[in-house]
Design a protein around this motif. Structure first.
Motif, short mmCIF file in Angstrom:
data_model
loop_
_atom_site.label_atom_id
_atom_site.label_comp_id
_atom_site.label_asym_id
_atom_site.label_seq_id
_atom_site.Cartn_x
_atom_site.Cartn_y
_atom_site.Cartn_z
N THR A 2 35.78 48.66 32.79
CA THR A 2 37.00 48.44 32.01
C THR A 2 37.83 47.30 32.58
O THR A 2 37.67 46.91 33.73
CB THR A 2 37.85 49.73 31.99
OG1 THR A 2 38.29 50.00 33.33
CG2 THR A 2 37.04 50.91 31.47
N ILE A 3 38.76 46.80 31.76
CA ILE A 3 39.67 45.75 32.23
C ILE A 3 40.53 46.28 33.37
O ILE A 3 40.89 45.55 34.29
CB ILE A 3 40.55 45.24 31.05
CG1 ILE A 3 41.44 44.07 31.49
CG2 ILE A 3 41.41 46.38 30.51
CD1 ILE A 3 40.69 42.82 31.84
N PHE A 4 40.84 47.58 33.33
CA PHE A 4 41.63 48.22 34.39
C PHE A 4 40.90 48.11 35.72
O PHE A 4 41.49 47.77 36.74
CB PHE A 4 41.85 49.70 34.01
CG PHE A 4 42.75 50.45 34.95
CD1 PHE A 4 44.13 50.29 34.88
CD2 PHE A 4 42.24 51.33 35.87
CE1 PHE A 4 44.97 50.99 35.73
CE2 PHE A 4 43.06 52.03 36.73
CZ PHE A 4 44.43 51.87 36.65
N TYR A 5 39.59 48.39 35.69
CA TYR A 5 38.78 48.32 36.91
C TYR A 5 38.66 46.89 37.42
O TYR A 5 38.78 46.62 38.62
CB TYR A 5 37.40 48.90 36.63
CG TYR A 5 36.47 48.92 37.82
CD1 TYR A 5 36.63 49.86 38.84
CD2 TYR A 5 35.42 48.01 37.93
CE1 TYR A 5 35.77 49.90 39.93
CE2 TYR A 5 34.57 48.03 39.02
CZ TYR A 5 34.74 48.98 40.01
OH TYR A 5 33.89 49.00 41.09
N VAL A 6 38.44 45.97 36.49
CA VAL A 6 38.32 44.55 36.87
C VAL A 6 39.61 44.06 37.51
O VAL A 6 39.59 43.35 38.54
CB VAL A 6 37.99 43.69 35.62
CG1 VAL A 6 38.07 42.20 35.97
CG2 VAL A 6 36.61 44.03 35.09
N LEU A 7 40.76 44.43 36.94
CA LEU A 7 42.04 44.02 37.51
C LEU A 7 42.24 44.60 38.91
O LEU A 7 42.76 43.93 39.80
CB LEU A 7 43.19 44.49 36.59
CG LEU A 7 43.39 43.72 35.29
CD1 LEU A 7 44.44 44.40 34.43
CD2 LEU A 7 43.76 42.27 35.55
N ASP A 8 41.81 45.84 39.09
CA ASP A 8 41.93 46.48 40.40
C ASP A 8 41.12 45.73 41.44
O ASP A 8 41.58 45.49 42.57
CB ASP A 8 41.46 47.94 40.31
CG ASP A 8 42.10 48.81 41.39
OD1 ASP A 8 42.92 48.29 42.16
OD2 ASP A 8 41.77 50.00 41.45
N ILE A 9 39.91 45.33 41.09
CA ILE A 9 39.07 44.56 42.01
C ILE A 9 39.69 43.19 42.30
O ILE A 9 39.73 42.73 43.45
CB ILE A 9 37.64 44.39 41.45
CG1 ILE A 9 36.92 45.75 41.38
CG2 ILE A 9 36.84 43.41 42.30
CD1 ILE A 9 36.62 46.37 42.72
N LEU A 10 40.20 42.55 41.25
CA LEU A 10 40.83 41.23 41.43
C LEU A 10 42.06 41.32 42.32
O LEU A 10 42.30 40.46 43.16
CB LEU A 10 41.20 40.64 40.06
CG LEU A 10 40.04 40.19 39.17
CD1 LEU A 10 40.56 39.72 37.82
CD2 LEU A 10 39.24 39.08 39.84
N GLY A 11 42.85 42.39 42.12
CA GLY A 11 44.02 42.59 42.98
C GLY A 11 43.63 42.81 44.42
O GLY A 11 44.27 42.30 45.34
N THR A 12 42.56 43.57 44.61
CA THR A 12 42.05 43.82 45.96
C THR A 12 41.62 42.53 46.63
O THR A 12 41.93 42.27 47.80
CB THR A 12 40.85 44.80 45.90
OG1 THR A 12 41.28 46.04 45.31
CG2 THR A 12 40.29 45.07 47.29
#
Length: 202
Positions: A2-12
């Motif tokens: 999901t976009i939520f998961y992708v954003l979490d990885i990008l933030g990390t």
């Protein structure tokens, strides 16, 4: 995915680069750089998960977060001269991570059916406490305690995220709007030297 998961990885990744970069400036050894990158990237999220009783904490359930942090740290070390030649790179990566992690924490609070004010607080904690831990370990005064607009930008973004939940906008649009509000607020505050008042004894 999901976009939520992708954003979490990008933030990390963004926060890992931010942490690794400041550790390199402090002349830490490679292990020290990795530790600071980890603390910056997962510090806020770990505190959030502990507070709401989410066990095991997020990054322990998915090794992709560990891989992302290690990979970002290695790349930062290898490209440290190029990254350092890009003025204000640390600030930019920190700001990107700030925006992304704000919506991550707020969204998790909403998923747990917590009061909107608590969700906003969780979004702020997720965004800023990795940086607090980083600065303390690097013997710096945390940015959140200085005059800069930092946590305030997160609170504004989290509040916007909560309010937009009552609209008909798609989640992806809400994510983008919220992240951009945090980033733009932070950039404008630095550009125009906006700051909260400080208190001192006369």
């Amino acid at each position: 995915m999901t976009i939520f998961y992708v954003l979490d990885i990008l933030g990390t990744i963004a926060f890992a680069i931010s942490g690794a970069n400041i550790a390199i400036h402090k002349k830490f050894d490679p292990f020290g750089v990795l530790i600071i990158a980890f603390a910056t990237a997962i510090g806020g999220g770990t505190l959030r998960d502990v507070l709401i009783g989410r066990h095991p904490v997020g990054w322990m359930q998915d090794l992709n977060y560990v891989y992302a942090i290690v990979g970002a740290t290695i790349i930062t070390i290898l490209l440290r001269k190029k990254i350092n030649s890009f003025n204000k790179s640390l600030f930019i990566f920190d700001t990107i991570g700030l925006g992304i992690f704000t919506i991550i924490g707020t969204e998790i609070g909403i998923e747990y059916n917590l009061h909107p004010l608590i969700s906003i607080a969780l979004g702020t904690i997720t965004a800023v406490f990795g940086g607090v831990i980083r600065d303390i370990l690097c013997n710096e005064i945390p940015v959140i305690f200085r005059k800069e607009i930092y946590a305030s930008a997160c609170i504004l973004g989290a509040l916007t995220f909560v309010l937009l939940q009552y609209t008909t906008l798609e989640n992806n649009i809400i994510y983008i709007i919220t992240v951009m509000i945090v980033i733009i607020t932070r950039l404008l505050s630095v550009k125009f030297k906006l700051a909260l008042p400080t208190f001192y004894k006369s």
